[in-house]
Design a protein around this motif. Structure first.
Motif, PDB file in Angstrom:
ATOM      1  N   LEU A 183       0.847  -1.191   0.000  1.00  0.00           N
ATOM      2  CA  LEU A 183       0.000   0.000   0.000  1.00  0.00           C
ATOM      3  C   LEU A 183       0.886   1.246   0.000  1.00  0.00           C
ATOM      4  CD1 LEU A 183      -2.681  -1.015   2.668  1.00  0.00           C
ATOM      5  CD2 LEU A 183      -3.080  -0.723   0.198  1.00  0.00           C
ATOM      6  N   PRO A 184       0.334   2.390  -0.380  1.00  0.00           N
ATOM      7  CA  PRO A 184       1.134   3.618  -0.371  1.00  0.00           C
ATOM      8  C   PRO A 184       1.637   3.963   1.027  1.00  0.00           C
ATOM      9  CG  PRO A 184      -0.866   3.922  -1.676  1.00  0.00           C
ATOM     10  CD  PRO A 184      -1.022   2.616  -0.950  1.00  0.00           C
ATOM     11  N   ALA A 185       2.836   4.503   1.080  1.00  0.00           N
ATOM     12  CA  ALA A 185       3.416   5.008   2.325  1.00  0.00           C
ATOM     13  C   ALA A 185       3.696   6.497   2.148  1.00  0.00           C
ATOM     14  CB  ALA A 185       4.693   4.256   2.675  1.00  0.00           C
ATOM     15  N   TYR A 186       3.562   7.241   3.244  1.00  0.00           N
ATOM     16  CA  TYR A 186       3.747   8.690   3.191  1.00  0.00           C
ATOM     17  C   TYR A 186       4.500   9.143   4.429  1.00  0.00           C
ATOM     18  CZ  TYR A 186       2.463  13.681   3.144  1.00  0.00           C
ATOM     19  OH  TYR A 186       2.486  15.055   3.141  1.00  0.00           O
ATOM     20  N   THR A 187       5.532   9.934   4.219  1.00  0.00           N
ATOM     21  CA  THR A 187       6.320  10.426   5.342  1.00  0.00           C
ATOM     22  C   THR A 187       6.587  11.917   5.188  1.00  0.00           C
ATOM     23  OG1 THR A 187       8.474   9.973   4.290  1.00  0.00           O
ATOM     24  CG2 THR A 187       7.490   8.193   5.605  1.00  0.00           C
ATOM     25  N   ILE A 188       6.761  12.572   6.313  1.00  0.00           N
ATOM     26  CA  ILE A 188       7.238  13.951   6.347  1.00  0.00           C
ATOM     27  C   ILE A 188       8.427  13.994   7.295  1.00  0.00           C
ATOM     28  CG2 ILE A 188       6.731  16.359   6.889  1.00  0.00           C
ATOM     29  CD1 ILE A 188       3.799  15.801   6.388  1.00  0.00           C
ATOM     30  N   SER A 189       9.539  14.542   6.810  1.00  0.00           N
ATOM     31  CA  SER A 189      10.724  14.750   7.635  1.00  0.00           C
ATOM     32  C   SER A 189      11.114  16.216   7.552  1.00  0.00           C
ATOM     33  CB  SER A 189      11.887  13.872   7.156  1.00  0.00           C
ATOM     34  OG  SER A 189      11.556  12.501   7.221  1.00  0.00           O
ATOM     35  N   GLU A 238      17.738  26.709  -0.044  1.00  0.00           N
ATOM     36  CA  GLU A 238      18.770  26.162  -0.919  1.00  0.00           C
ATOM     37  C   GLU A 238      18.589  24.653  -1.031  1.00  0.00           C
ATOM     38  OE1 GLU A 238      21.014  25.599  -3.535  1.00  0.00           O
ATOM     39  OE2 GLU A 238      21.466  27.655  -2.844  1.00  0.00           O
ATOM     40  N   ILE A 239      18.198  24.199  -2.233  1.00  0.00           N
ATOM     41  CA  ILE A 239      17.960  22.760  -2.403  1.00  0.00           C
ATOM     42  C   ILE A 239      19.232  21.997  -2.730  1.00  0.00           C
ATOM     43  CG2 ILE A 239      17.425  22.870  -4.884  1.00  0.00           C
ATOM     44  CD1 ILE A 239      15.214  20.744  -4.293  1.00  0.00           C
ATOM     45  N   ARG A 240      20.242  22.660  -3.293  1.00  0.00           N
ATOM     46  CA  ARG A 240      21.465  21.959  -3.665  1.00  0.00           C
ATOM     47  C   ARG A 240      22.131  21.367  -2.432  1.00  0.00           C
ATOM     48  NH1 ARG A 240      24.482  26.491  -7.052  1.00  0.00           N
ATOM     49  NH2 ARG A 240      23.450  27.710  -5.394  1.00  0.00           N
ATOM     50  N   ASN A 241      22.393  20.065  -2.506  1.00  0.00           N
ATOM     51  CA  ASN A 241      23.018  19.320  -1.406  1.00  0.00           C
ATOM     52  C   ASN A 241      22.240  19.466  -0.098  1.00  0.00           C
ATOM     53  OD1 ASN A 241      25.283  18.264  -2.864  1.00  0.00           O
ATOM     54  ND2 ASN A 241      26.184  20.300  -2.811  1.00  0.00           N
ATOM     55  N   LEU A 242      20.926  19.638  -0.200  1.00  0.00           N
ATOM     56  CA  LEU A 242      20.106  19.789   0.998  1.00  0.00           C
ATOM     57  C   LEU A 242      20.279  18.619   1.956  1.00  0.00           C
ATOM     58  CD1 LEU A 242      17.786  21.246   2.549  1.00  0.00           C
ATOM     59  CD2 LEU A 242      16.182  19.874   1.178  1.00  0.00           C
ATOM     60  N   MET A 243      20.350  17.393   1.407  1.00  0.00           N
ATOM     61  CA  MET A 243      20.399  16.210   2.250  1.00  0.00           C
ATOM     62  C   MET A 243      21.815  15.844   2.689  1.00  0.00           C
ATOM     63  SD  MET A 243      17.206  15.930   2.095  1.00  0.00           S
ATOM     64  CE  MET A 243      16.720  14.413   2.886  1.00  0.00           C
ATOM     65  N   ARG A 244      22.825  16.406   2.015  1.00  0.00           N
ATOM     66  CA  ARG A 244      24.200  16.015   2.321  1.00  0.00           C
ATOM     67  C   ARG A 244      25.115  17.200   2.613  1.00  0.00           C
ATOM     68  NH1 ARG A 244      24.538  10.586   0.496  1.00  0.00           N
ATOM     69  NH2 ARG A 244      23.308  10.120  -1.364  1.00  0.00           N
ATOM     70  N   GLY A 245      24.584  18.412   2.614  1.00  0.00           N
ATOM     71  CA  GLY A 245      25.437  19.590   2.676  1.00  0.00           C
ATOM     72  C   GLY A 245      25.963  19.944   4.054  1.00  0.00           C
ATOM     73  N   HIS A 246      25.474  19.273   5.114  1.00  0.00           N
ATOM     74  CA  HIS A 246      25.946  19.590   6.455  1.00  0.00           C
ATOM     75  C   HIS A 246      25.732  18.364   7.335  1.00  0.00           C
ATOM     76  CE1 HIS A 246      21.629  20.312   7.225  1.00  0.00           C
ATOM     77  NE2 HIS A 246      21.671  20.872   6.038  1.00  0.00           N
ATOM     78  N   HIS A 247      25.903  18.531   8.627  1.00  0.00           N
ATOM     79  CA  HIS A 247      25.953  17.371   9.521  1.00  0.00           C
ATOM     80  C   HIS A 247      24.587  16.907  10.024  1.00  0.00           C
ATOM     81  CE1 HIS A 247      30.276  17.503   9.535  1.00  0.00           C
ATOM     82  NE2 HIS A 247      30.283  18.772   9.924  1.00  0.00           N
ATOM     83  N   SER A 248      23.546  17.696   9.835  1.00  0.00           N
ATOM     84  CA  SER A 248      22.234  17.281  10.320  1.00  0.00           C
ATOM     85  C   SER A 248      21.599  16.278   9.360  1.00  0.00           C
ATOM     86  CB  SER A 248      21.307  18.480  10.494  1.00  0.00           C
ATOM     87  OG  SER A 248      21.008  19.063   9.248  1.00  0.00           O
ATOM     88  N   VAL A 249      20.679  15.471   9.863  1.00  0.00           N
ATOM     89  CA  VAL A 249      19.951  14.506   9.047  1.00  0.00           C
ATOM     90  C   VAL A 249      18.465  14.788   9.212  1.00  0.00           C
ATOM     91  CG1 VAL A 249      21.734  12.726   9.223  1.00  0.00           C
ATOM     92  CG2 VAL A 249      19.897  12.806  10.918  1.00  0.00           C
ATOM     93  N   PRO A 250      17.642  14.338   8.264  1.00  0.00           N
ATOM     94  CA  PRO A 250      16.200  14.572   8.376  1.00  0.00           C
ATOM     95  C   PRO A 250      15.625  13.978   9.666  1.00  0.00           C
ATOM     96  CG  PRO A 250      16.784  13.817   6.180  1.00  0.00           C
ATOM     97  CD  PRO A 250      18.003  13.644   7.020  1.00  0.00           C
ATOM     98  N   THR A 251      14.732  14.726  10.293  1.00  0.00           N
ATOM     99  CA  THR A 251      14.055  14.261  11.504  1.00  0.00           C
ATOM    100  C   THR A 251      12.636  13.846  11.149  1.00  0.00           C
ATOM    101  OG1 THR A 251      15.326  15.815  12.860  1.00  0.00           O
ATOM    102  CG2 THR A 251      13.314  14.897  13.823  1.00  0.00           C
ATOM    103  N   PRO A 252      12.293  12.554  11.290  1.00  0.00           N
ATOM    104  CA  PRO A 252      10.935  12.105  10.940  1.00  0.00           C
ATOM    105  C   PRO A 252       9.877  12.788  11.799  1.00  0.00           C
ATOM    106  CG  PRO A 252      12.446  10.233  11.172  1.00  0.00           C
ATOM    107  CD  PRO A 252      13.168  11.439  11.710  1.00  0.00           C
ATOM    108  N   LYS A 253       8.821  13.288  11.144  1.00  0.00           N
ATOM    109  CA  LYS A 253       7.702  13.925  11.830  1.00  0.00           C
ATOM    110  C   LYS A 253       6.398  13.155  11.641  1.00  0.00           C
ATOM    111  CE  LYS A 253       9.991  17.410  13.493  1.00  0.00           C
ATOM    112  NZ  LYS A 253      10.221  17.523  14.950  1.00  0.00           N
TER     113      LYS A 253
END
Length: 205
Positions: free
Chosen positions: A114-120, A164-179
């Motif tokens: 089934l579809p899955a949906y997440t917000i981080s 700034e979307i460029r390197n949003l996921m890898r540009g610094h030390h923080s990681v997405p926080t699941p909400k």
């Protein structure tokens, strides 16, 4: 892999109007027989407008747990992650830091069919808070393996305005926080698409 609890929900949990339209098209194919649709039958309206935010995956059942081969890479995802991952396994592409955050949604999609949906949430390099909304749609192209393909819609939205979307996921030390982490398993009926209302969330580059 990170332990993430996925609750059940209906389609109203999806914030983006465009993602709701994509989900609605999937539901139209799924609802009559409650069977997974084929990828070739999935033809949502305004598909060309969405291609930059869509990523196709092939589910490789030769591994336990299954692995996901990136079969395309939307331009915004490539920008956010800093590279194009076509042909690579998703777990290798994400790496040991981002993988445990993102992969549970893909495995939930396969397990429940089934579809899955997440917000981080993640901050860009300028400290702007960005919501990363992921909708995963499962498909089966025959056989008894269950989910064989996944189409992902990936939206990045900030209430701060531009970011700034460029390197949003890898540009610094923080990681997405699941909400929010849900499997869409309630009221699985085709609904007429809603109209875009003033003030509805939109993706921003």
């Amino acid at each position: 892999m990170m332990a993430v609890s996925f609750e059940g929900s209906d389609a109203s949990v999806v914030k983006s109007i465009r993602q709701r339209d994509l989900l609605n098209c999937w539901l139209r194919l799924y609802a009559p027989a409650r069977t997974l649709p084929r990828v070739a039958a999935y033809q949502p309206e305004r598909l060309d407008d969405e291609r930059a935010d869509l990523v196709n995956y092939i589910v490789d059942h030769n591994f336990t747990p299954v692995r996901f081969i990136i079969d395309s890479n939307g331009t915004r995802m490539a920008s956010a992650y800093g590279s194009n991952g076509r042909g690579r396994y998703l777990d290798e592409y994400l790496g040991p830091i981002l993988g445990p955050v993102a992969l549970p949604a893909y495995h939930a999609c396969v397990a429940h069919q089934l579809p899955a949906y997440t917000i981080s949430m993640i901050d860009d390099i300028n400290g702007h808070a960005v919501a990363y909304e992921r909708l995963l749609l499962p498909f089966c192209d025959g056989g008894d393996q269950g989910v064989t393909h996944i189409i992902a819609s990936l939206k990045t939205i900030s209430e701060d305005g531009g970011f700034e979307i460029r390197n949003l996921m890898r540009g610094h030390h923080s990681v997405p926080t699941p909400k929010l982490s849900v499997v869409i398993d309630h009221n699985l009926a085709h609904r007429m698409p809603g109209r875009i209302a003033t003030g509805d969330m939109i993706e921003i580059d």
